[in-house]
Scaffold this active site. Structure first.
Site, PDB file in Angstrom:
ATOM      1  N   ASP A   1       1.643  -3.457 -57.210  1.00 50.35           N
ATOM      2  CA  ASP A   1       1.912  -2.107 -57.684  1.00 50.35           C
ATOM      3  C   ASP A   1       3.394  -1.751 -57.674  1.00 50.35           C
ATOM      4  O   ASP A   1       3.753  -0.596 -57.882  1.00 50.35           O
ATOM      5  CB  ASP A   1       1.100  -1.074 -56.898  1.00 50.35           C
ATOM      6  CG  ASP A   1       0.829  -1.478 -55.466  1.00 50.35           C
ATOM      7  OD1 ASP A   1       1.501  -2.400 -54.973  1.00 50.35           O
ATOM      8  OD2 ASP A   1      -0.045  -0.881 -54.832  1.00 50.35           O
TER       9      ASP A   1
ATOM     10  N   HIS B   1       3.063  -0.117 -51.294  1.00 43.11           N
ATOM     11  CA  HIS B   1       2.748   0.737 -50.146  1.00 43.11           C
ATOM     12  C   HIS B   1       2.920  -0.061 -48.861  1.00 43.11           C
ATOM     13  O   HIS B   1       2.522  -1.227 -48.781  1.00 43.11           O
ATOM     14  CB  HIS B   1       1.309   1.247 -50.228  1.00 43.11           C
ATOM     15  CG  HIS B   1       0.988   1.960 -51.501  1.00 43.11           C
ATOM     16  ND1 HIS B   1       0.440   1.316 -52.604  1.00 43.11           N
ATOM     17  CD2 HIS B   1       1.139   3.259 -51.861  1.00 43.11           C
ATOM     18  CE1 HIS B   1       0.274   2.197 -53.579  1.00 43.11           C
ATOM     19  NE2 HIS B   1       0.688   3.375 -53.152  1.00 43.11           N
TER      20      HIS B   1
ATOM     21  N   ASP C   1       3.360  -5.442 -51.380  1.00 42.03           N
ATOM     22  CA  ASP C   1       2.720  -4.272 -51.986  1.00 42.03           C
ATOM     23  C   ASP C   1       3.709  -3.109 -51.983  1.00 42.03           C
ATOM     24  O   ASP C   1       4.563  -3.005 -51.100  1.00 42.03           O
ATOM     25  CB  ASP C   1       1.475  -3.905 -51.180  1.00 42.03           C
ATOM     26  CG  ASP C   1       0.569  -2.924 -51.896  1.00 42.03           C
ATOM     27  OD1 ASP C   1      -0.448  -3.351 -52.447  1.00 42.03           O
ATOM     28  OD2 ASP C   1       0.881  -1.712 -51.885  1.00 42.03           O
TER      29      ASP C   1
ATOM     30  N   HIS D   1      -4.285  -1.555 -45.434  1.00 37.83           N
ATOM     31  CA  HIS D   1      -4.196  -0.240 -44.786  1.00 37.83           C
ATOM     32  C   HIS D   1      -5.228  -0.075 -43.666  1.00 37.83           C
ATOM     33  O   HIS D   1      -5.269   0.970 -43.021  1.00 37.83           O
ATOM     34  CB  HIS D   1      -4.383   0.884 -45.803  1.00 37.83           C
ATOM     35  CG  HIS D   1      -3.287   0.973 -46.810  1.00 37.83           C
ATOM     36  ND1 HIS D   1      -1.961   1.113 -46.461  1.00 37.83           N
ATOM     37  CD2 HIS D   1      -3.310   0.920 -48.165  1.00 37.83           C
ATOM     38  CE1 HIS D   1      -1.214   1.144 -47.558  1.00 37.83           C
ATOM     39  NE2 HIS D   1      -2.014   1.029 -48.599  1.00 37.83           N
TER      40      HIS D   1
END
Length: 443
Positions: A236, A149, A147, A108
């Site tokens: 995740d 996200h 991931d 990120h």
């Protein structure tokens, strides 16, 4: 037989809070289980010690504002450095592939950095990629981000780079942080099609991921013909993860890894510390080592029915059709400070969830048919009345784009307090403060 390298770095002295999901226990259970199962005794496994990244390697890829000294980077530099250790081992042919089990995560963290967002301050994979390109002359690299996200930071860093293919398969950004990663995000004017986002419905599990890999992701990678494949190995998507809503299993992660065949995997997210991470990491590691992972089964069972069958196949088919229909739509602007050429313009508002502030950024990219194009980013942190400028001359820059970068740096030295020039062509970093060039490393 694969020769597989592994590094553990739990970052004991870096914490966002005792009960925060991103804490050192994320790796401790994994480390304990892998040792107990005897995985480290396999003849093809080689364990490496963590390393520390050079600050120059960071600034080649990311601009850290307002300066390096205002960030606690110690653990982040070791996470990056550990990834570099495995990268160097791969290039020296000591290993066939490797898995950096490190924290803090990084995907990120983008081209300009004012703080921590999504638990990330430095981008482990992006810095690794640019070190490999600089040090070993690697030309083309594919990043497959698994991931849950969207890896908005990695996408941000390479959005204008035609020699990095960034692919992210993730839970739809309308339902989860950071709210990005849609099909229309396909790369800048000199790198259109170098970004592929596959936002999935909450509830998709193994079947949907594997279908997307087989029918969309891997064909795109094969068409790109990368020299290396890097997996941002976020975990995740597991059905027990407390921060997401997907249904992937540990064996699903093993199969994903087997299909991707990454040269290097770098840990990203994953917060079901006891019920998922030891199983997922073991399945990934066994797949990298060419061993059977079919016996890796979690103690818990999924609570929700996986979205699969005709539903997910139809959804992905429609999504792919939508992606292919997207056409570029650039806004070009003429500004007095811009050198000759056509400059595409965009604006971004980037939210730093850890500290609760926004970065506002104006971005200009020089359209070029010969290279990735010079990039100008004018970044503001409104809450602190701070402003800084990044100028990037890309790898393999043509003479006109290189000169444009120098011209921009000279112009903004007189206009702004902080200016960073990343000359990736010459492997140089220059920093100006109040019009004077300074040593960014404080020496």
């Amino acid at each position: 037989m694969n020769k597989t390298g592994i590094i553990f770095f739990p970052a004991f002295d870096w914490s966002l809070g005792e009960f925060h999901p991103e804490r050192e226990e994320r790796l401790l259970y994994t480390q304990e289980q892998i040792f107990e199962e005897g995985i480290m005794d396999l003849p093809q496994v080689r364990q490496y010690s963590p390393g520390v990244a050079d600050l120059f390697d960071v600034l080649r890829t990311q601009a850290i504002y307002p300066d390096l000294q205002q960030h606690n980077l110690d653990a982040h530099l070791i996470a990056v450095g550990s990834s570099l250790v495995l990268g160097n081992a791969l290039m020296k042919k000591e290993i066939t592939n490797g898995f950096a089990l490190v924290r803090p995560p990084g995907h990120h963290s983008g081209a300009t950095v004012w703080g921590n967002r999504g638990f990330c301050t430095l981008n482990n994979e992006a810095i690794l990629i640019n070190v490999l390109r600089t040090k070993y002359g690697i030309k083309k690299i594919a990043v497959i981000d698994t991931d849950v996200h969207h890896g908005d930071g990695t996408q941000d860093i390479f959005y204008h780079d035609p020699n990095v293919l960034y692919i992210s398969i993730h839970q739809d950004g309308r339902t989860i942080f950071p709210g990005t990663g849609f099909t229309e995000e396909k790369g800048g004017p000199n790198a259109w099609g170098s970004v592929l986002n596959i936002p999935l419905l909450p509830g998709v599990g193994d079947e949907g991921f594997l279908y997307a890999l087989e029918n969309w992701i891997m064909p795109a990678v094969e068409a790109f013909k990368p020299d290396l494949i890097i997996n941002s190995a976020g975990q995740d998507n597991h059905f027990t993860d407390p921060l997401a809503s997907m249904n992937v299993t540990a064996r699903g992660y093993g199969k994903i890894t087997e299909m991707i065949k990454p040269d290097l995997a770098v840990l990203e997210g994953g917060y079901a510390i006891e019920g998922a991470l030891p199983y997922i990491n073991m399945a990934i590691f066994l797949a990298l080592a060419g061993e059977d992972y079919s016996g890796v089964v979690e103690s818990q069972k999924p609570k929700h029915t996986e979205i699969g069958g005709d539903t997910i196949r139809s959804f992905l088919t429609d999504l792919k059709r939508t992606n292919e229909a997207v056409r570029p739509s650039w806004v070009f602007r003429k500004e007095q400070f811009l050198p000759a050429g056509d400059w595409a313009y965009s604006e971004k508002s980037i939210y730093y969830d850890t500290d609760g502030f926004k970065e506002n950024r104006r971005e200009y990219i020089r359209k070029c048919s010969h290279c990735g194009g010079t990039v100008l980013m004018i970044s503001r942190k409104p809450s602190a009345f701070q402003k800084a400028v990044l100028v990037r001359i890309p790898f393999e820059a043509c003479p006109n784009c290189e000169q444009a970068g120098y011209d921009l740096a000279e112009t903004f030295q007189k206009l702004e307090k902080t200016v960073l020039l990343q000359n990736q062509l010459r492997d140089q970093v220059h920093l100006w403060t109040d019009g004077r060039e300074v040593n960014p490393f404080g020496g």
